[in-house]
Design an enzyme around this catalytic site. Structure first.
Site, PDB file in Angstrom:
ATOM      1  N   SER A   1       0.854  -1.198   0.000  1.00  0.00           N
ATOM      2  CA  SER A   1       0.000   0.000   0.000  1.00  0.00           C
ATOM      3  C   SER A   1       0.884   1.241   0.000  1.00  0.00           C
ATOM      4  O   SER A   1       1.999   1.219   0.534  1.00  0.00           O
ATOM      5  CB  SER A   1      -0.878   0.016   1.258  1.00  0.00           C
ATOM      6  OG  SER A   1      -1.540   1.259   1.391  1.00  0.00           O
TER       7      SER A   1
ATOM      8  N   TYR B   1      -2.022  -0.542  10.263  1.00  0.00           N
ATOM      9  CA  TYR B   1      -2.160  -1.061   8.891  1.00  0.00           C
ATOM     10  C   TYR B   1      -0.941  -0.652   8.053  1.00  0.00           C
ATOM     11  O   TYR B   1      -0.358  -1.480   7.337  1.00  0.00           O
ATOM     12  CB  TYR B   1      -3.444  -0.495   8.283  1.00  0.00           C
ATOM     13  CG  TYR B   1      -3.633  -0.730   6.805  1.00  0.00           C
ATOM     14  CD1 TYR B   1      -4.200  -1.912   6.335  1.00  0.00           C
ATOM     15  CD2 TYR B   1      -3.261   0.245   5.874  1.00  0.00           C
ATOM     16  CE1 TYR B   1      -4.386  -2.120   4.967  1.00  0.00           C
ATOM     17  CE2 TYR B   1      -3.442   0.049   4.517  1.00  0.00           C
ATOM     18  CZ  TYR B   1      -4.000  -1.144   4.063  1.00  0.00           C
ATOM     19  OH  TYR B   1      -4.177  -1.337   2.713  1.00  0.00           O
TER      20      TYR B   1
HETATM   21  P1  NAD Z   1     -11.414  -5.704   0.093  1.00  0.00           P
HETATM   22  O1  NAD Z   1     -11.742  -5.624   1.535  1.00  0.00           O
HETATM   23  O2  NAD Z   1     -12.476  -5.478  -0.900  1.00  0.00           O
HETATM   24  O3  NAD Z   1     -10.724  -7.116  -0.247  1.00  0.00           O
HETATM   25  C1  NAD Z   1      -9.915  -7.804   0.651  1.00  0.00           C
HETATM   26  C2  NAD Z   1     -10.275  -9.264   0.565  1.00  0.00           C
HETATM   27  O4  NAD Z   1      -9.432 -10.017   1.450  1.00  0.00           O
HETATM   28  C3  NAD Z   1     -11.726  -9.538   0.996  1.00  0.00           C
HETATM   29  O5  NAD Z   1     -12.347 -10.373   0.052  1.00  0.00           O
HETATM   30  C4  NAD Z   1     -11.563 -10.258   2.336  1.00  0.00           C
HETATM   31  O6  NAD Z   1     -12.609 -11.178   2.596  1.00  0.00           O
HETATM   32  C5  NAD Z   1     -10.232 -10.960   2.120  1.00  0.00           C
HETATM   33  N1  NAD Z   1      -9.613 -11.342   3.384  1.00  0.00           N
HETATM   34  C6  NAD Z   1      -9.396 -10.571   4.467  1.00  0.00           C
HETATM   35  N2  NAD Z   1      -8.822 -11.293   5.443  1.00  0.00           N
HETATM   36  C7  NAD Z   1      -8.666 -12.552   4.957  1.00  0.00           C
HETATM   37  C8  NAD Z   1      -8.136 -13.744   5.489  1.00  0.00           C
HETATM   38  N3  NAD Z   1      -7.656 -13.807   6.747  1.00  0.00           N
HETATM   39  N4  NAD Z   1      -8.118 -14.855   4.715  1.00  0.00           N
HETATM   40  C9  NAD Z   1      -8.595 -14.820   3.448  1.00  0.00           C
HETATM   41  N5  NAD Z   1      -9.122 -13.702   2.890  1.00  0.00           N
HETATM   42  C10 NAD Z   1      -9.156 -12.590   3.640  1.00  0.00           C
HETATM   43  O7  NAD Z   1     -10.235  -4.665  -0.104  1.00  0.00           O
HETATM   44  P2  NAD Z   1      -9.290  -4.297  -1.362  1.00  0.00           P
HETATM   45  O8  NAD Z   1      -9.231  -2.829  -1.370  1.00  0.00           O
HETATM   46  O9  NAD Z   1      -9.665  -5.032  -2.568  1.00  0.00           O
HETATM   47  O10 NAD Z   1      -7.911  -4.841  -0.775  1.00  0.00           O
HETATM   48  C11 NAD Z   1      -7.078  -5.768  -1.427  1.00  0.00           C
HETATM   49  C12 NAD Z   1      -5.657  -5.492  -1.000  1.00  0.00           C
HETATM   50  O11 NAD Z   1      -5.294  -4.196  -1.459  1.00  0.00           O
HETATM   51  C13 NAD Z   1      -5.451  -5.483   0.516  1.00  0.00           C
HETATM   52  O12 NAD Z   1      -4.220  -6.106   0.847  1.00  0.00           O
HETATM   53  C14 NAD Z   1      -5.386  -4.011   0.838  1.00  0.00           C
HETATM   54  O13 NAD Z   1      -4.656  -3.745   2.022  1.00  0.00           O
HETATM   55  C15 NAD Z   1      -4.717  -3.472  -0.395  1.00  0.00           C
HETATM   56  N6  NAD Z   1      -4.901  -2.039  -0.630  1.00  0.00           N
HETATM   57  C16 NAD Z   1      -6.121  -1.507  -0.851  1.00  0.00           C
HETATM   58  C17 NAD Z   1      -6.236  -0.139  -1.071  1.00  0.00           C
HETATM   59  C18 NAD Z   1      -7.561   0.554  -1.326  1.00  0.00           C
HETATM   60  O14 NAD Z   1      -7.611   1.792  -1.349  1.00  0.00           O
HETATM   61  N7  NAD Z   1      -8.637  -0.171  -1.544  1.00  0.00           N
HETATM   62  C19 NAD Z   1      -5.097   0.672  -1.039  1.00  0.00           C
HETATM   63  C20 NAD Z   1      -3.863   0.080  -0.814  1.00  0.00           C
HETATM   64  C21 NAD Z   1      -3.775  -1.271  -0.618  1.00  0.00           C
END
Ligand code: NAD
Length: 249
Positions: free
Chosen positions: A144, A158
């Site tokens: 991130s 985080y």
């Molecule tokens: P999201 O919450 O839509 O997706 C995350 C997914 O991970 C969900 O489907 C959730 O059920 C799954 N998950 C969580 N804990 C889990 C576990 N213990 N075992 C299996 N699955 C698990 O969020 P997103 O935005 O799509 O995030 C995806 C990745 O991108 C994450 O690592 C997040 O930190 C990173 N990220 C997101 C953003 C943003 O702005 N959305 C920015 C930077 C990084």
């Protein structure tokens, strides 16, 4: 490497879902891992299969070692030798200052974001490494922009977990470079997904987008394309690197 078999953790929604659809269109056979959103994961599988692709959905909490090991054994049986891993699953908690953090929250964030990524990387390396008879492969960690920015007053736990992912990317890339395995990371900024609702602020991207140089949030598909490139042969000499997808921030 003709037959690409790729695991995406947390692939039922958001960036993981977009990555699954993007990789399927590029010919990957996929395992969509989910923790508890079975219906969403199966919808992703259905879409891929209707487009002529191959995918399965498998449940596992990646923070649980036994479940991770069972997940990889099931992939061995159902799909064959793994060639790609996207360490995507991650969690965010409600906004908090340092005074409001407690041990349980910090442990939960690190168990999934860091521990889960380590466990999945370990199982992937066991299968991909040339020294184990594997054919090599590629790992992409979803870090991130918070790892660079720190997320003060909001999510420093985080952000620190994503800092650990950056260091995992560097260390593991060096450890397995001679084993035919590349390890890279993407660092998304503010992406339109449901994760922000879990952090207590569904409209977060629109609230802060004016602070971004590009004046807009990112779409999951924009992250997915970078992940797909890092997994591809086009990136065959790229390892230990980061792609920032944060609109210039
Ligand atoms: P999201 O919450 O839509 O997706 C995350 C997914 O991970 C969900 O489907 C959730 O059920 C799954 N998950 C969580 N804990 C889990 C576990 N213990 N075992 C299996 N699955 C698990 O969020 P997103 O935005 O799509 O995030 C995806 C990745 O991108 C994450 O690592 C997040 O930190 C990173 N990220 C997101 C953003 C943003 O702005 N959305 C920015 C930077 C990084």
């Amino acid at each position: 490497m003709k037959n690409k078999i790729t695991l995406i953790t947390g692939g039922s929604r958001g960036i993981g879902r977009a990555t699954a659809l993007t990789l399927a269109a590029k010919g990957h056979t996929l395992c969509i891992n989910y923790r508890n959103q079975q219906a969403h994961a199966e919808e992703v599988v259905d879409r891929i299969q209707h487009s002529g692709g191959k995918a399965i959905a498998l449940q596992a909490d990646i923070a649980e070692e036994q479940q991770v090991m069972a997940l990889f054994r099931q992939i061995d049986r159902d799909l064959g030798p793994l060639t790609g891993l996207v360490n995507n699953a991650g969690i965010l908690k409600q906004q908090a200052t340092i005074e409001q953090l407690d041990a349980q929250r910090i442990a939960a964030i690190f168990a999934t974001n860091v521990g889960g990524s380590f466990l999945c990387a370990r199982e992937a390396v066991k299968r991909m490494a040339l020294r184990h008879g594997g054919q090599g492969g590629a790992i992409v960690n979803v870090s991130s922009a918070a790892s660079r920015l720190g997320a003060p007053h909001e999510y420093i736990d985080y952000a620190a977990s994503k800092g650990a992912i950056d260091t995992l990317t560097i260390g593991l890339s060096l450890e397995v470079a001679a084993q035919g395995i590349r390890v890279n990371a993407v660092r998304p900024g503010l992406i339109y997904t449901d994760m922000h609702a879990d952090g207590g602020e569904p409209g977060r991207v629109d609230r802060v987008k004016e602070n971004l140089p590009m004046k807009r949030g990112g779409q999951p598909e924009e992250v997915a394309e970078a992940i797909a490139w890092l997994l591809s042969e086009e990136a065959s000499y790229v390892t230990g690197n980061f792609i920032d997808l944060a609109g210039g921030k």
